[in-house]
Design a protein around this motif. Structure first.
Motif, PDB file in Angstrom:
ATOM      1  N   ILE A 114       0.840  -1.203   0.000  1.00  0.00           N
ATOM      2  CA  ILE A 114       0.000   0.000   0.000  1.00  0.00           C
ATOM      3  C   ILE A 114       0.875   1.254   0.000  1.00  0.00           C
ATOM      4  CG2 ILE A 114      -1.482   1.385   1.509  1.00  0.00           C
ATOM      5  CD1 ILE A 114      -3.358  -0.706   1.702  1.00  0.00           C
ATOM      6  N   ARG A 115       1.990   1.158   0.724  1.00  0.00           N
ATOM      7  CA  ARG A 115       2.897   2.311   0.795  1.00  0.00           C
ATOM      8  C   ARG A 115       3.766   2.445  -0.456  1.00  0.00           C
ATOM      9  NH1 ARG A 115       5.593   0.882   6.300  1.00  0.00           N
ATOM     10  NH2 ARG A 115       4.064   1.577   7.826  1.00  0.00           N
ATOM     11  N   GLY A 116       3.666   1.448  -1.348  1.00  0.00           N
ATOM     12  CA  GLY A 116       4.488   1.491  -2.553  1.00  0.00           C
ATOM     13  C   GLY A 116       5.893   0.932  -2.319  1.00  0.00           C
ATOM     14  N   GLU A 117       6.065   0.136  -1.241  1.00  0.00           N
ATOM     15  CA  GLU A 117       7.387  -0.440  -0.937  1.00  0.00           C
ATOM     16  C   GLU A 117       7.385  -1.942  -1.218  1.00  0.00           C
ATOM     17  OE1 GLU A 117       7.787   0.506   3.175  1.00  0.00           O
ATOM     18  OE2 GLU A 117       7.728   2.673   2.808  1.00  0.00           O
ATOM     19  N   THR A 118       8.564  -2.576  -1.062  1.00  0.00           N
ATOM     20  CA  THR A 118       8.634  -4.032  -1.237  1.00  0.00           C
ATOM     21  C   THR A 118       8.487  -4.679   0.133  1.00  0.00           C
ATOM     22  OG1 THR A 118      10.282  -3.527  -2.882  1.00  0.00           O
ATOM     23  CG2 THR A 118       9.996  -5.867  -2.327  1.00  0.00           C
ATOM     24  N   CYS A 119       7.702  -5.737   0.180  1.00  0.00           N
ATOM     25  CA  CYS A 119       7.478  -6.400   1.473  1.00  0.00           C
ATOM     26  C   CYS A 119       8.728  -7.201   1.872  1.00  0.00           C
ATOM     27  CB  CYS A 119       6.256  -7.312   1.376  1.00  0.00           C
ATOM     28  SG  CYS A 119       6.012  -8.276   2.872  1.00  0.00           S
ATOM     29  N   TYR A 163      -5.804  12.101   2.261  1.00  0.00           N
ATOM     30  CA  TYR A 163      -5.141  10.789   2.208  1.00  0.00           C
ATOM     31  C   TYR A 163      -5.964   9.793   2.997  1.00  0.00           C
ATOM     32  CZ  TYR A 163      -1.763   7.097   3.196  1.00  0.00           C
ATOM     33  OH  TYR A 163      -1.139   5.886   3.301  1.00  0.00           O
ATOM     34  N   CYS A 164      -6.192   8.616   2.402  1.00  0.00           N
ATOM     35  CA  CYS A 164      -6.918   7.595   3.156  1.00  0.00           C
ATOM     36  C   CYS A 164      -5.976   6.428   3.436  1.00  0.00           C
ATOM     37  CB  CYS A 164      -8.141   7.106   2.387  1.00  0.00           C
ATOM     38  SG  CYS A 164      -8.899   5.684   3.199  1.00  0.00           S
ATOM     39  N   PRO A 165      -5.670   6.180   4.697  1.00  0.00           N
ATOM     40  CA  PRO A 165      -4.717   5.112   5.008  1.00  0.00           C
ATOM     41  C   PRO A 165      -5.266   3.725   4.710  1.00  0.00           C
ATOM     42  CG  PRO A 165      -5.666   5.990   7.010  1.00  0.00           C
ATOM     43  CD  PRO A 165      -6.188   6.831   5.892  1.00  0.00           C
ATOM     44  N   PHE A 166      -6.536   3.605   4.385  1.00  0.00           N
ATOM     45  CA  PHE A 166      -7.090   2.281   4.089  1.00  0.00           C
ATOM     46  C   PHE A 166      -6.878   1.886   2.624  1.00  0.00           C
ATOM     47  CE2 PHE A 166      -9.111   3.700   7.904  1.00  0.00           C
ATOM     48  CZ  PHE A 166      -8.933   2.605   8.718  1.00  0.00           C
ATOM     49  N   GLY A 167      -6.428   2.853   1.846  1.00  0.00           N
ATOM     50  CA  GLY A 167      -6.047   2.571   0.463  1.00  0.00           C
ATOM     51  C   GLY A 167      -7.063   1.731  -0.283  1.00  0.00           C
ATOM     52  N   LEU A 168      -6.582   0.619  -0.827  1.00  0.00           N
ATOM     53  CA  LEU A 168      -7.433  -0.275  -1.614  1.00  0.00           C
ATOM     54  C   LEU A 168      -8.555  -0.902  -0.809  1.00  0.00           C
ATOM     55  CD1 LEU A 168      -5.066  -2.426  -3.828  1.00  0.00           C
ATOM     56  CD2 LEU A 168      -7.067  -1.154  -4.564  1.00  0.00           C
ATOM     57  N   MET A 169      -8.340  -0.959   0.504  1.00  0.00           N
ATOM     58  CA  MET A 169      -9.331  -1.611   1.352  1.00  0.00           C
ATOM     59  C   MET A 169     -10.508  -0.691   1.659  1.00  0.00           C
ATOM     60  SD  MET A 169      -7.675  -4.330   1.594  1.00  0.00           S
ATOM     61  CE  MET A 169      -8.851  -5.226   2.559  1.00  0.00           C
ATOM     62  N   CYS A 170     -10.373   0.582   1.318  1.00  0.00           N
ATOM     63  CA  CYS A 170     -11.417   1.550   1.663  1.00  0.00           C
ATOM     64  C   CYS A 170     -12.697   1.237   0.895  1.00  0.00           C
ATOM     65  CB  CYS A 170     -10.935   2.965   1.357  1.00  0.00           C
ATOM     66  SG  CYS A 170     -12.192   4.203   1.659  1.00  0.00           S
ATOM     67  N   LEU A 172     -14.960   3.228   0.325  1.00  0.00           N
ATOM     68  CA  LEU A 172     -15.364   4.418  -0.430  1.00  0.00           C
ATOM     69  C   LEU A 172     -14.163   4.908  -1.234  1.00  0.00           C
ATOM     70  CD1 LEU A 172     -17.371   6.102   2.438  1.00  0.00           C
ATOM     71  CD2 LEU A 172     -18.334   5.316   0.288  1.00  0.00           C
ATOM     72  N   GLY A 173     -13.343   3.953  -1.657  1.00  0.00           N
ATOM     73  CA  GLY A 173     -12.024   4.287  -2.191  1.00  0.00           C
ATOM     74  C   GLY A 173     -12.006   4.798  -3.625  1.00  0.00           C
ATOM     75  N   SER A 174     -13.131   4.739  -4.340  1.00  0.00           N
ATOM     76  CA  SER A 174     -13.099   5.141  -5.758  1.00  0.00           C
ATOM     77  C   SER A 174     -12.534   6.543  -5.940  1.00  0.00           C
ATOM     78  CB  SER A 174     -14.501   5.102  -6.356  1.00  0.00           C
ATOM     79  OG  SER A 174     -14.977   3.804  -6.259  1.00  0.00           O
ATOM     80  N   CYS A 175     -12.727   7.368  -4.934  1.00  0.00           N
ATOM     81  CA  CYS A 175     -12.276   8.753  -5.088  1.00  0.00           C
ATOM     82  C   CYS A 175     -10.769   8.899  -4.870  1.00  0.00           C
ATOM     83  CB  CYS A 175     -13.058   9.683  -4.159  1.00  0.00           C
ATOM     84  SG  CYS A 175     -12.996   9.205  -2.440  1.00  0.00           S
ATOM     85  N   HIS A 176     -10.113   7.888  -4.278  1.00  0.00           N
ATOM     86  CA  HIS A 176      -8.680   8.069  -4.051  1.00  0.00           C
ATOM     87  C   HIS A 176      -7.823   6.900  -4.564  1.00  0.00           C
ATOM     88  CE1 HIS A 176      -8.947   5.432  -0.503  1.00  0.00           C
ATOM     89  NE2 HIS A 176      -9.952   6.169  -0.073  1.00  0.00           N
ATOM     90  N   ILE A 177      -8.454   5.961  -5.303  1.00  0.00           N
ATOM     91  CA  ILE A 177      -7.666   4.862  -5.872  1.00  0.00           C
ATOM     92  C   ILE A 177      -7.551   5.067  -7.379  1.00  0.00           C
ATOM     93  CG2 ILE A 177      -7.565   2.364  -6.252  1.00  0.00           C
ATOM     94  CD1 ILE A 177      -9.340   2.078  -3.743  1.00  0.00           C
ATOM     95  N   ASN A 178      -6.341   4.926  -7.881  1.00  0.00           N
ATOM     96  CA  ASN A 178      -6.158   4.959  -9.329  1.00  0.00           C
ATOM     97  C   ASN A 178      -6.604   3.598  -9.860  1.00  0.00           C
ATOM     98  OD1 ASN A 178      -5.075   4.546 -11.915  1.00  0.00           O
ATOM     99  ND2 ASN A 178      -3.474   6.075 -11.540  1.00  0.00           N
ATOM    100  N   MET A 179      -7.715   3.583 -10.564  1.00  0.00           N
ATOM    101  CA  MET A 179      -8.345   2.308 -10.918  1.00  0.00           C
ATOM    102  C   MET A 179      -7.543   1.517 -11.966  1.00  0.00           C
ATOM    103  SD  MET A 179     -10.748   1.566  -9.048  1.00  0.00           S
ATOM    104  CE  MET A 179     -11.566   2.361  -7.696  1.00  0.00           C
ATOM    105  N   SER A 180      -6.578   2.128 -12.614  1.00  0.00           N
ATOM    106  CA  SER A 180      -5.792   1.320 -13.565  1.00  0.00           C
ATOM    107  C   SER A 180      -4.549   0.740 -12.892  1.00  0.00           C
ATOM    108  CB  SER A 180      -5.426   2.133 -14.812  1.00  0.00           C
ATOM    109  OG  SER A 180      -4.869   3.362 -14.419  1.00  0.00           O
ATOM    110  N   THR A 181      -3.978   1.461 -11.896  1.00  0.00           N
ATOM    111  CA  THR A 181      -2.752   0.933 -11.275  1.00  0.00           C
ATOM    112  C   THR A 181      -2.977   0.413  -9.855  1.00  0.00           C
ATOM    113  OG1 THR A 181      -2.240   3.084 -10.325  1.00  0.00           O
ATOM    114  CG2 THR A 181      -1.337   2.625 -12.521  1.00  0.00           C
ATOM    115  N   GLY A 182      -4.072   0.803  -9.248  1.00  0.00           N
ATOM    116  CA  GLY A 182      -4.322   0.392  -7.855  1.00  0.00           C
ATOM    117  C   GLY A 182      -3.622   1.308  -6.865  1.00  0.00           C
ATOM    118  N   GLN A 183      -2.970   2.332  -7.349  1.00  0.00           N
ATOM    119  CA  GLN A 183      -2.240   3.245  -6.466  1.00  0.00           C
ATOM    120  C   GLN A 183      -3.202   4.063  -5.607  1.00  0.00           C
ATOM    121  OE1 GLN A 183       0.744   2.393  -8.010  1.00  0.00           O
ATOM    122  NE2 GLN A 183       1.558   2.700  -5.966  1.00  0.00           N
ATOM    123  N   ASN A 184      -2.810   4.231  -4.360  1.00  0.00           N
ATOM    124  CA  ASN A 184      -3.610   5.050  -3.436  1.00  0.00           C
ATOM    125  C   ASN A 184      -3.109   6.477  -3.540  1.00  0.00           C
ATOM    126  OD1 ASN A 184      -5.458   5.624  -1.421  1.00  0.00           O
ATOM    127  ND2 ASN A 184      -3.995   5.200   0.233  1.00  0.00           N
TER     128      ASN A 184
END
Ligand SMILES: Cc1cc2nc3c(=O)[nH]c(=O)nc-3n(C[C@H](O)[C@H](O)[C@H](O)COP(=O)(O)O)c2cc1C
Length: 660
Positions: A114-119, A163-170, A172-184
């Motif tokens: 979610i943070r854009g890092e490697t696990c 900023y929504c810390p729930f990212g993809l899990m939100c 109501l996330g349509s407003c803050h998720i890039n629907m082609s890349t999944g980026q928050n």
């Protein structure tokens, strides 16, 4: 509060005039009513709400769910018992808890991703594939056939903080998720604050089954203790390594004789600890409770989103839900979260229940030491009637243990520089009320820092049955010696309208100035319990001295605000939605008891009056809001938060919402 009658599905779907289905709810006109009452001699039953006959139906309105028959109810109970794994692994869980949509680990995003890092973890069980998660993402709450349309684009964190810390899990996330890349995404907002919500929660790193955080997880949805207590303190408490100032603790317990710590006790003062310097005592702040509306502590339902609503409607003073000292001392985040204050709560207290002076004093030390935790007063709980609490010597049973109470009050007032209040019942048993003896005792102890005693005018055994005994509350207020400093008394019980406040409180405050030689310590304070739960606009009614015929759509707006505040507080992912729904339903289990002023034959409605069970309102929405059927409450929750899973069940937690 905006009354948005046009946009939401809810308004257009159900908010119709009773006679003409095409008309919108016209009860929106909420002009002040005068205090006229129309005595109805025909139905002169003081325990029944007198409703105008045109609002009593013979045929059940279609908008209402059919009540369950006994067979269906039994099947449901059996089903619940099976689901809760009776007597096996889920023992001790609240079996009444609603069943929520389950989320598998694979549906939860890995925090790093979610943070854009490697696990960095090889065996991380959370999902790392943004594209896959995007494809399987639960749709927004506002989408779909039964979606809660009014929520469209309303992720509260995104709106507020950019900023929504729930990212993809939100949800109501349509407003803050890039629907082609999944980026928050992030967006700049003025005075951008740090994301307030824990990122562990954003990645779903909590144990869903019982809400307990996993080891190492500090903040969770329900247990967001940011701005309450530091992570370091929680860890020290869990490891039993918090450096309490034992000297003071020892002095306090010494007065109580038999409860002195034993040499092997962890709390026994050591050489080192007895030399610990005393906490710096600052000048004690004061709170003026007079002419204020005070929202009483209310377990479960008096949560932070509810208190925000109360502030919007004119409450002056708010208090957190009862927190149990032993759970606080164990560093349990869910308990510390009860002490969380919203910035709008300008005069805020916390309520603590404990059975021992050392517990009270240690909690006070924590309250004094934690820089994040700002409380304006600390309230002692001497009223909780629950067996589990009373058995530990806390709650109402502390009324019967004067020495322990004295030690506790002395310990806490020494440590804290904020005012301390004591909330008690009239006694254990209504036939042997003792508050009129206990209050003068507290006065004689001469403890500096006790700024008020709140009396709930019922005994422990009465719980909520019978009317609050206001004559006795007035007697308690007069029971103190005139030669010593008087402790102000605030009465509490059954205030459900501004006239209740004037009759029960103001008239007694005025009368007590009389010539009977007694001093008057009863404060002109409107302390609200169930009145605030059933009519959250009651502070406005009291301040403006009117009976407000608030419309159904205005009431729905209150619920919408609650949902927004809930998603902000508990989180906007599925777990946060589940919590918000659960607390919304608990609240509706009180709200439905309100009978609109315009439907009443006799104004105002009284707290102990039972409404008829065949009422229809002036619109479908009003009818739905009057329903006593859980299925209709769930329907309201669906309007606000989207559909529930098929096997969703709800039963209210509090028996106090009954009329008995
Ligand atoms: C649902 C519910 C929860 C309550 N929780 C608390 C609590 O945590 N601490 C407390 O001192 N009193 C609690 N009370 C009691 C209220 O603070 C208040 O004293 C009581 O409801 C009497 O006022 P009322 O007749 O206006 O409701 C609770 C009452 C209700 C109905």
């Amino acid at each position: 509060m905006s009354g948005d009658d046009t946009a939401p599905t809810i308004a257009s779907a159900v908010c119709r005039n009773k006679d003409d289905p095409t008309k919108q709810d016209t009860s929106k006109d909420s002009s002040p009513q005068n205090n006229q009452t129309t005595p109805n001699d025909r139905h002169n039953d003081p325990y029944r709400v007198q409703v105008k006959s045109e609002f009593l139906y013979e045929e059940r309105p279609a908008i209402l769910a059919q009540p369950k028959n006994n067979t269906e109810r039994k099947a449901e109970n059996d089903n619940n018992d099976n689901r809760s794994g009776k007597n096996t692994k889920n023992r001790g869980q609240n079996k009444k808890r609603p069943r929520d949509a389950k989320i598998s680990s694979n549906q939860k995003a890995c925090l790093q991703v979610i943070r854009g890092e490697t696990c960095p973890f090889e065996n991380c069980k959370y999902n790392h594939d943004l594209k896959e998660m995007l494809a399987n993402r639960l749709e927004d709450l506002s989408e779909g056939e039964k979606g809660a349309e009014w929520l469209r684009g309303e992720c509260p964190n995104w709106k507020l903080k950019g900023y929504c810390p729930f990212g993809l899990m939100c949800r109501l996330g349509s407003c803050h998720i890039n629907m082609s890349t999944g980026q928050n995404m992030r967006r700049a907002v003025e005075e951008q604050e740090q994301p307030p919500v824990n990122e562990d929660a954003a990645a779903g790193n909590t144990d869903d089954s019982n809400g307990t955080p996993k080891p190492g997880t500090l903040l969770t949805h329900q247990h967001d203790v940011k701005n309450v207590i530091s992570k370091e303190t929680i860890i020290k408490l869990r490891k039993n390594q918090y450096p309490f100032v034992c000297k003071r603790h020892y002095e306090v317990t010494k007065q109580n004789g038999k409860n002195n710590p034993k040499p092997n006790d962890e709390s026994f003062p050591t050489e080192e600890s007895t030399n610990t310097p005393a906490l710096e005592l600052k000048e004690r702040k004061l709170i003026d409770f007079r002419n204020k509306v005070y929202i009483a502590p209310l377990t479960t339902v008096g949560n932070l989103p509810f208190r925000r609503i109360m502030k919007q409607y004119g409450a002056d003073i708010t208090c957190g839900e009862m927190a149990l000292s032993h759970e606080l001392l164990q560093g349990k985040p869910s308990e510390w979260a009860l002490l969380k204050r919203h910035p709008c709560e300008d005069v805020f207290g916390v309520q603590i229940a404990a059975g021992h002076a050392d517990q009270y004093t240690r909690v006070a030390e924590l309250l004094a030491n934690e820089p994040e935790l700002e409380v304006d007063f600390v309230d002692f709980n001497l009223g909780c009637p629950i067996d589990l609490v009373c058995e530990k010597g806390a709650g109402a049973s502390l009324m019967l243990r004067e020495k322990k109470l004295r030690g506790s009050l002395e310990g806490v007032t020494k440590v804290l520089n904020c005012p301390v209040t004591v909330k008690m019942r009239t006694g254990w048993d209504e036939k042997r009320n003792i508050a009129h003896l206990l209050v003068p005792s507290i006065q004689k102890w001469g403890i500096d820092g006790i700024s008020a005693v709140m009396i709930h005018g019922r005994s422990r055994l009465q719980r909520y049955s019978k009317l609050a005994n206001w004559d006795y509350i007035a007697e308690i207020a007069k029971s103190q010696s005139t030669d010593l400093r008087q402790i102000p008394v605030i009465g509490n019980g059954d205030i459900f309208s501004y006239t209740d406040y004037e009759t029960n409180v103001l008239s007694r405050v005025a009368n007590a100035d009389g010539d009977d030689g007694c001093s008057n310590n009863l404060l002109p304070t409107a302390m609200l319990g169930r009145g605030a739960l059933i009519k959250p606009w009651l502070p406005t009614e009291i301040k403006e001295r009117r009976h407000w015929d608030i419309s159904a759509s205005e009431r729905l707006d209150i619920l919408k605000d609650f949902v927004r505040f809930g998603l902000e507080h508990w989180g906007s992912d599925q777990q946060g939605v589940n919590h918000t729904r659960r607390f919304l339903l608990e609240w509706i289990s009180f709200l439905h008891r309100y009978v609109p002023v315009g439907m009443l034959e006799v104004i105002p409605q009284k707290m102990n009056q039972r409404p008829p069970n065949n009422m229809c309102g002036r619109s479908d929405l009003e009818t739905l809001m009057l329903s006593t059927n859980c299925a209709d409450w769930i329907k309201i929750s669906e309007m606000l938060l989207g559909p529930v899973p098929d096997d969703f069940a709800f039963e209210p937690k509090h028996k106090a919402n009954s009329y008995s």
